[in-house]
Structures are given as structure tokens and as C-alpha cells.
Design a protein around this motif. Structure first.
Motif, PDB file in Angstrom:
ATOM      1  N   TYR A  70      10.967  -2.595  -6.802  1.00 41.58           N
ATOM      2  CA  TYR A  70       9.989  -3.455  -6.630  1.00 41.58           C
ATOM      3  C   TYR A  70      10.642  -4.500  -6.739  1.00 41.58           C
ATOM      4  O   TYR A  70      11.307  -4.691  -7.579  1.00 41.58           O
ATOM      5  CB  TYR A  70       9.068  -3.932  -8.053  1.00 41.58           C
ATOM      6  CG  TYR A  70       8.097  -3.048  -7.948  1.00 41.58           C
ATOM      7  CD1 TYR A  70       6.275  -2.896  -7.299  1.00 41.58           C
ATOM      8  CD2 TYR A  70       8.097  -1.261  -8.672  1.00 41.58           C
ATOM      9  CE1 TYR A  70       5.269  -2.342  -7.421  1.00 41.58           C
ATOM     10  CE2 TYR A  70       7.278  -0.843  -8.932  1.00 41.58           C
ATOM     11  CZ  TYR A  70       6.038  -1.035  -8.310  1.00 41.58           C
ATOM     12  OH  TYR A  70       4.726  -0.131  -8.375  1.00 41.58           O
TER      13      TYR A  70
ATOM     14  N   ASP B 150      -1.842  -5.937 -11.120  1.00 44.68           N
ATOM     15  CA  ASP B 150      -2.823  -6.585  -9.909  1.00 44.68           C
ATOM     16  C   ASP B 150      -3.330  -4.919  -9.709  1.00 44.68           C
ATOM     17  O   ASP B 150      -4.760  -4.754  -9.658  1.00 44.68           O
ATOM     18  CB  ASP B 150      -1.987  -6.366  -9.194  1.00 44.68           C
ATOM     19  CG  ASP B 150      -1.474  -8.361  -8.939  1.00 44.68           C
ATOM     20  OD1 ASP B 150      -2.192  -8.890 -10.337  1.00 44.68           O
ATOM     21  OD2 ASP B 150      -0.688  -8.530  -8.543  1.00 44.68           O
TER      22      ASP B 150
ATOM     23  N   SER C 157       9.356  -8.038  -5.547  1.00 48.33           N
ATOM     24  CA  SER C 157       8.532  -9.272  -5.495  1.00 48.33           C
ATOM     25  C   SER C 157       7.310  -8.937  -6.514  1.00 48.33           C
ATOM     26  O   SER C 157       6.520  -7.544  -6.612  1.00 48.33           O
ATOM     27  CB  SER C 157       8.341  -9.870  -4.342  1.00 48.33           C
ATOM     28  OG  SER C 157       7.404  -8.915  -3.652  1.00 48.33           O
ATOM     29  N   ALA C 158       6.976 -10.341  -6.782  1.00 49.66           N
ATOM     30  CA  ALA C 158       5.144  -9.888  -6.986  1.00 49.66           C
ATOM     31  C   ALA C 158       4.676 -11.695  -7.038  1.00 49.66           C
ATOM     32  O   ALA C 158       5.243 -12.470  -6.309  1.00 49.66           O
ATOM     33  CB  ALA C 158       5.990 -10.412  -8.213  1.00 49.66           C
ATOM     34  N   THR C 159       2.711 -11.441  -7.373  1.00 50.60           N
ATOM     35  CA  THR C 159       2.555 -12.541  -6.971  1.00 50.60           C
ATOM     36  C   THR C 159       2.576 -13.687  -8.183  1.00 50.60           C
ATOM     37  O   THR C 159       3.272 -13.006  -9.284  1.00 50.60           O
ATOM     38  CB  THR C 159       0.800 -12.151  -7.500  1.00 50.60           C
ATOM     39  OG1 THR C 159      -0.033 -11.412  -6.329  1.00 50.60           O
ATOM     40  CG2 THR C 159       0.416 -13.158  -6.167  1.00 50.60           C
ATOM     41  N   PRO C 160       3.064 -14.707  -7.454  1.00 48.60           N
ATOM     42  CA  PRO C 160       3.646 -15.849  -8.851  1.00 48.60           C
ATOM     43  C   PRO C 160       2.435 -15.741  -8.989  1.00 48.60           C
ATOM     44  O   PRO C 160       1.374 -16.224  -9.162  1.00 48.60           O
ATOM     45  CB  PRO C 160       3.587 -17.428  -7.669  1.00 48.60           C
ATOM     46  CG  PRO C 160       3.585 -16.763  -6.358  1.00 48.60           C
ATOM     47  CD  PRO C 160       3.371 -15.288  -5.980  1.00 48.60           C
ATOM     48  N   MET C 161       3.197 -16.328 -10.606  1.00 45.40           N
ATOM     49  CA  MET C 161       2.231 -16.402 -11.821  1.00 45.40           C
ATOM     50  C   MET C 161       2.395 -18.347 -11.983  1.00 45.40           C
ATOM     51  O   MET C 161       3.037 -18.513 -12.735  1.00 45.40           O
ATOM     52  CB  MET C 161       2.850 -16.030 -13.128  1.00 45.40           C
ATOM     53  CG  MET C 161       3.076 -14.171 -13.492  1.00 45.40           C
ATOM     54  SD  MET C 161       1.700 -13.681 -13.586  1.00 45.40           S
ATOM     55  CE  MET C 161       1.075 -14.116 -15.325  1.00 45.40           C
ATOM     56  N   GLU C 162       1.392 -18.310 -11.769  1.00 46.58           N
ATOM     57  CA  GLU C 162       0.631 -19.714 -12.861  1.00 46.58           C
ATOM     58  C   GLU C 162       0.423 -20.338 -13.849  1.00 46.58           C
ATOM     59  O   GLU C 162       0.487 -21.151 -14.329  1.00 46.58           O
ATOM     60  CB  GLU C 162      -0.467 -21.024 -11.299  1.00 46.58           C
ATOM     61  CG  GLU C 162      -0.054 -20.186  -9.609  1.00 46.58           C
ATOM     62  CD  GLU C 162       0.856 -21.027  -9.381  1.00 46.58           C
ATOM     63  OE1 GLU C 162       0.998 -22.235  -9.886  1.00 46.58           O
ATOM     64  OE2 GLU C 162       1.452 -20.757  -8.058  1.00 46.58           O
TER      65      GLU C 162
ATOM     66  N   LYS D 219      -7.516  -3.796  -9.188  1.00 46.62           N
ATOM     67  CA  LYS D 219      -8.608  -3.345  -8.453  1.00 46.62           C
ATOM     68  C   LYS D 219      -8.883  -1.890  -8.303  1.00 46.62           C
ATOM     69  O   LYS D 219      -9.692  -1.710  -8.669  1.00 46.62           O
ATOM     70  CB  LYS D 219      -7.022  -3.399  -7.482  1.00 46.62           C
ATOM     71  CG  LYS D 219      -7.556  -2.958  -6.746  1.00 46.62           C
ATOM     72  CD  LYS D 219      -6.494  -3.543  -4.854  1.00 46.62           C
ATOM     73  CE  LYS D 219      -6.396  -1.829  -4.535  1.00 46.62           C
ATOM     74  NZ  LYS D 219      -5.222  -1.504  -2.895  1.00 46.62           N
TER      75      LYS D 219
ATOM     76  N   GLU E 159       3.912  -6.905 -12.857  1.00 48.42           N
ATOM     77  CA  GLU E 159       2.808  -7.564 -12.670  1.00 48.42           C
ATOM     78  C   GLU E 159       2.347  -7.051 -11.264  1.00 48.42           C
ATOM     79  O   GLU E 159       1.141  -6.970 -11.218  1.00 48.42           O
ATOM     80  CB  GLU E 159       4.003  -8.902 -11.899  1.00 48.42           C
ATOM     81  CG  GLU E 159       4.061 -10.205 -12.926  1.00 48.42           C
ATOM     82  CD  GLU E 159       2.729 -10.664 -14.050  1.00 48.42           C
ATOM     83  OE1 GLU E 159       1.637 -10.320 -14.234  1.00 48.42           O
ATOM     84  OE2 GLU E 159       3.372 -11.430 -14.628  1.00 48.42           O
ATOM     85  N   ASN E 160       2.421  -6.686 -10.446  1.00 44.44           N
ATOM     86  CA  ASN E 160       2.693  -5.222  -9.229  1.00 44.44           C
ATOM     87  C   ASN E 160       1.827  -4.774 -10.035  1.00 44.44           C
ATOM     88  O   ASN E 160       0.091  -4.010  -9.849  1.00 44.44           O
ATOM     89  CB  ASN E 160       4.207  -4.914  -8.496  1.00 44.44           C
ATOM     90  CG  ASN E 160       3.669  -6.001  -7.487  1.00 44.44           C
ATOM     91  OD1 ASN E 160       3.615  -6.200  -5.692  1.00 44.44           O
ATOM     92  ND2 ASN E 160       5.321  -6.376  -7.203  1.00 44.44           N
TER      93      ASN E 160
END
Length: 515
Positions: free
Chosen positions: A18, A377, A20-25, A381, A373-374
């Protein structure tokens, strides 16, 4: 390079790498709580080390509780025997051969007095794994707290009280789904006024998983059931910002380390959205708080000491996933109820993770991992896909009445068993690295004579209590069950007059019928 497809137990494909991952805000302690429900998590306070125990008589279980408290357990968790769970006294013919076997036998308030002898209810939290007869056991606990002089506004603990998963997976129901839902909302309403710190339901994925579901199914079906309870309480006119704070969850933790962590992180995020969509504005009403138990069905009778490693792996995943309380199974549970030495090692496992591993020093240590993180998600889903399907059926009650959940769980269990048998799934000591049985000789047995002992106690009770007062209390309960009246005060009244669990359950059987 091998072309073998790698997947989690739920069939989610795992990539080789992996990047990348959606950035954590978000930060921990902030909506939607993916990273945990407290800002400082275990730096501020460790999870509750709550060891599940209960067997034979109240006297015997009381000894085990004192032993566990002396070893550093921070919360009690009560297992009840099968007759208690399905509303039969120990002297009932249906109870034959089951009294005190999978938990403690409780027939009346007398047994609860013995069970907690020498233990001040105001000083501990108690979790009770009870569903169909939850209202009766809670009534007994409240009655004892009153006798001890405790402030009901301060006592805390949890009743499982999750009947929907009984129909879907576990089987200890008594009444049909609709009157069962009424009892649950009566408890919500009563406790929100009288026992505000009590967790009135522990919505349970544990047994769904033990029945053979995947991690994703466990998550989806548990949250779908939770949503049904929220709606039932809202329909009764209760305020979601009040009662949703007292809902807790109970999840399983199996062997697939990262999938389990992702499941817990996704669960918080999903529940925050579900509660918010149903009108919750208070952050505490949007938070998913949960207890974890390591996976009983993952334990093997072959090479039982291997289970110490499995339990450690699962406990670590639960902690990294942000659990609020944890029970670790005994290594001998595939053979018998845990012996004292197995119960001690199980508790020490938690203490070593807490005080020696360093994982408690920072909040959500795996946040920002591309893989975690992936996977969070992906798990989310896949779980929403199930929940959308259940919503389209009109919610959990309909999905259960049409056998949808039961069939999904059965199919998953069958797939897993097939994979073990054809060697696609490796189970160490079972289908690989096997050896001639090494013996664990020290197993824990519960004697059948307990039934005679409990029957004697019942006969004494019925000879010494005010039977007229009992009859009147049961009559009032029966009348209220036919009307739209909250039953909790009437059940407490019956319990305080020493009506038995079976007598109270029978009054409700006569009104509600059996499922």
C-alpha cells in the motif's frame, strides 16, 4: 512471485503493498471517532479488565469473584446457566442436566445476595450476559443494591439485553420479537430515569461471530440491530441524546490481526453516522463504546497451550482497536470451563499488554498506516452494503423473521469449515503441525448434584417467604403486561418479595406467548 490471491477472512482482497491512504483530518475524541472516543485513550485510563465468570451455585461463583478481584480484575462479568437464560427455575424439568453448567444458576434474589456476598455493588461495575430474562436479573441487581444502601443513581454496569442476535445466532429467546422489544425499551426508559449510569444494552456481535459469520457480517449485523433498537426507543418517545449514551457494544476479536483492528475503527465511524442521521447531536450519544472478548471459537482442543498465543494476538488487536473493556479467554476453554490457573494467565495477558508492551503510550498507534487506513475503508464499505440491504427489508426484525441473517451466517460458517478441511486456511495444531495429543488433565467439571442443592434452596424459599405477597405482585405484573405500562417497577416489586425467576418469566409467557 506467487499469484495466490490474499484476502481477509471476509474476502476483502489484500494488496502486496500500500502506497497511500485517504488523509486523516480528525483527532481522537472527535466525530466520527475513528481514532477512539477519548482524546488521551489509555494514557488517561486503561480499559476495564473484565473477566467473565460464573458456574454452578452462587456460593461457588462468589469464591471465583473474590479470587479474580484479588488478582487485579477491575470489573465483574457474570455468566448465567441455560435455565436462568431462558426463564426456568432449577427445579423445572426443562432444567435437568443444565443447572450451573455454562454459568451460575440464579433462581431468586436470595441467589443474587449470595453471588455478591462481601462485594459492595457501589464499588464495582458488573456486566451480566443475559438477554431474554435481562429485566428480571437487572431487577434483582437493583433490589440488592437498594438492600446494600447504594445510591441507584451511582451504580454502574451493563446488561447484554440484546434479543435480536438471539433470534439470529444464539437461540436463548423466550417471547416473540415484538414483546421482547417492548421489554428492552421498558428497561431503557426505566434506567434513564432511575439508574442513569447503567448501560441498558450491550449490542452484541460476539455470538454472531461465534456462529460463523465473517468480521464484516459481525460488524454489519450488529450495527443494523443497534439501529433497530435506536428506532424502537425513538418510537417510544425517548430522547436519543439521553438513551443512546447508555448503549454499549460487545464485539468478538478473532485471529486476523489487521482486519480486526480495521473492524473496530470502522465500527466507531459508522455508528457515529447512524446516530447522527437519527438525530443525535450530543457527542456522547454518537460514540460507540464497546467491550471485546477474544474468540472462543478460535480456540482449539488440540495443543491447548497454543491458545495462549492466539488470545494474546486477539487481545492486542482489541487494544490497538481502542476497546473500553476486555475479556481474555482461558487457554483450556475448548475443553472445559476455565480452571483457576487458566483464568489467571488470561488476566495476566491483559496486564502484560497494559504495563509492558508500550502500546498504551500513544493514541491509535496504527493511524496513518496505509494498510490499516485502506482496510478500515474497505471493511466499512462492505458493512454498509449489508446494512443497506437490511434497511431495504425494513430493518433487523424483518431480516431475522425472513431468516436472512441466519442464512448469511450459516453460509459463511460453511465456507470457513470447507477452507479448514481442504487446507486453504491453516489452523496450527489442527490441520498443520499436528502431533499426538498432549494431555491437559486438569479440566473443570460441574457436578449434576447442583440441581438438588438449588431445588432445596427453592423449597426453603417458598416455605419461608410471604406467598400471598408474591401472588399479588405476580398478578399486578400480569395485568400490567396486558396494558401499556412500564414493567420494570413491577418486576422489581416481585423480585423484592422473592418471586422466582421462573415464576416471573411464566407470567410474561402467559401474556406474550413463546417464540
Amino acid at each position: 512471485m506467487s499469484n495466490k490471491k490474499h484476502t481477509t477472512t471476509s474476502g476483502i482482497e489484500i494488496k502486496a503493498c500500500y502506497t497511500s491512504a485517504t488523509p486523516m483530518e480528525e483527532k481522537p475524541g472527535e466525530f466520527p471517532f475513528t481514532r477512539g472516543i477519548q482524546k488521551d485513550m489509555y494514557r488517561g485510563r486503561l480499559w476495564t479488565m473484565r473477566q467473565y465468570a460464573g458456574f454452578s451455585t452462587a456460593e461457588e461463583s462468589n469464591k471465583r469473584y473474590h479470587y479474580l478481584l484479588a488478582q487485579g480484575t477491575t470489573g465483574l462479568s457474570v455468566a448465567f446457566d441455560l435455565p436462568t437464560q431462558i426463564g426456568y427455575d432449577s427445579d423445572h424439568e426443562m432444567a435437568d442436566g443444565e443447572v450451573g453448567k455454562v454459568g451460575v444458576a440464579i433462581d431468586s434474589l436470595k441467589d443474587i445476595e449470595i453471588l455478591f456476598d462481601g462485594i459492595a455493588l457501589k464499588d464495582i461495575t458488573t456486566s451480566m450476559t443475559i438477554n431474554a430474562t435481562a429485566a428480571i436479573l437487572l431487577a434483582m441487581y437493583i433490589a440488592l443494591a437498594k438492600k446494600q444502601g447504594a445510591d441507584l443513581k451511582q451504580i454502574s454496569g451493563t446488561i447484554q439485553n440484546d434479543i435480536l442476535k438471539e433470534y439470529a445466532a444464539r437461540g436463548t429467546y423466550i417471547y416473540p420479537p415484538k414483546p421482547s422489544m417492548r421489554l428492552i425499551t421498558d428497561i431503557f426508559e426505566y434506567c434513564s430515569q432511575e439508574v442513569p449510569k447503567w448501560n441498558t444494552i450491550s449490542i452484541s456481535g460476539y455470538h454472531i461471530r461465534e456462529a460463523g459469520s465473517t468480521a464484516v457480517q459481525e460488524l454489519a449485523f450488529t450495527l443494523a440491530n443497534g439501529k433497530t433498537y435506536l428506532k424502537a426507543a425513538i418510537d417510544k418517545g425517548l430522547d436519543i441524546n439521553v438513551f443512546a449514551k447508555r448503549l454499549s457494544f460487545f464485539f468478538n476479536c478473532h485471529n486476523n490481526f489487521f482486519e480486526e483492528i480495521a473492524k473496530f475503527r470502522a465500527a466507531r465511524r459508522m455508528w457515529a453516522k447512524i446516530t447522527k442521521d437519527l438525530g443525535a447531536t450530543d457527542e456522547k450519544a454518537q460514540m460507540l463504546r464497546f467491550h471485546t472478548q477474544t474468540g472462543g471459537s478460535t480456540l482449539t482442543a488440540q495443543q491447548p497451550l497454543n491458545n495462549v498465543i492466539r488470545v494474546t494476538n486477539q487481545a492486542m488487536a482489541a487494544v490497538l482497536g481502542g476497546t473500553q473493556s476486555l475479556h481474555t479467554n482461558g487457554y483450556d476453554e475448548a475443553l472445559s470451563l476455565p480452571t483457576e490457573s487458566a483464568a489467571k494467565i488470561a488476566l495476566r495477558t491483559q496486564q502484560i499488554i497494559a504495563f509492558e508492551s508500550g502500546v498504551t503510550d500513544t493514541v491509535d498507534p496504527l493511524a496513518g498506516s496505509f494498510f490499516v487506513e485502506n482496510l478500515t475503508d474497505e471493511v466499512e464499505k462492505a458493512a454498509w452494503a449489508y446494512i443497506d440491504k437490511i434497511d431495504a427489508m425494513g430493518g433487523s426484525v424483518n431480516a431475522i423473521e425472513s431468516d436472512y441473517m441466519q442464512n448469511e451466517i450459516a453460509n459463511a460458517a460453511y465456507r470457513y469449515q470447507t477452507e479448514i478441511e481442504n487446507g486453504d486456511q491453516i489452523l496450527v495444531g489442527v490441520n498443520k503441525f499436528t502431533q499426538q495429543q498432549e494431555g491437559i488433565n486438569d479440566v473443570f467439571n460441574v457436578d449434576d448434584s447442583i440441581r438438588l442443592l438449588q431445588t432445596e434452596k427453592l423449597n426453603d424459599l417458598k416455605a419461608t417467604r410471604n406467598n400471598e405477597a408474591v401472588e399479588n405482585a405476580l398478578k399486578r405484573l400480569g395485568e400490567a403486561a396486558k396494558a401499556d405500562i412500564n414493567l420494570m417497577p413491577l418486576i422489581i416489586d416481585a423480585v423484592e418479595h422473592y418471586a422466582t425467576l421462573g415464576e416471573i418469566a411464566d407470567v410474561l409467557r402467559n401474556t406474550f406467548g413463546e417464540y
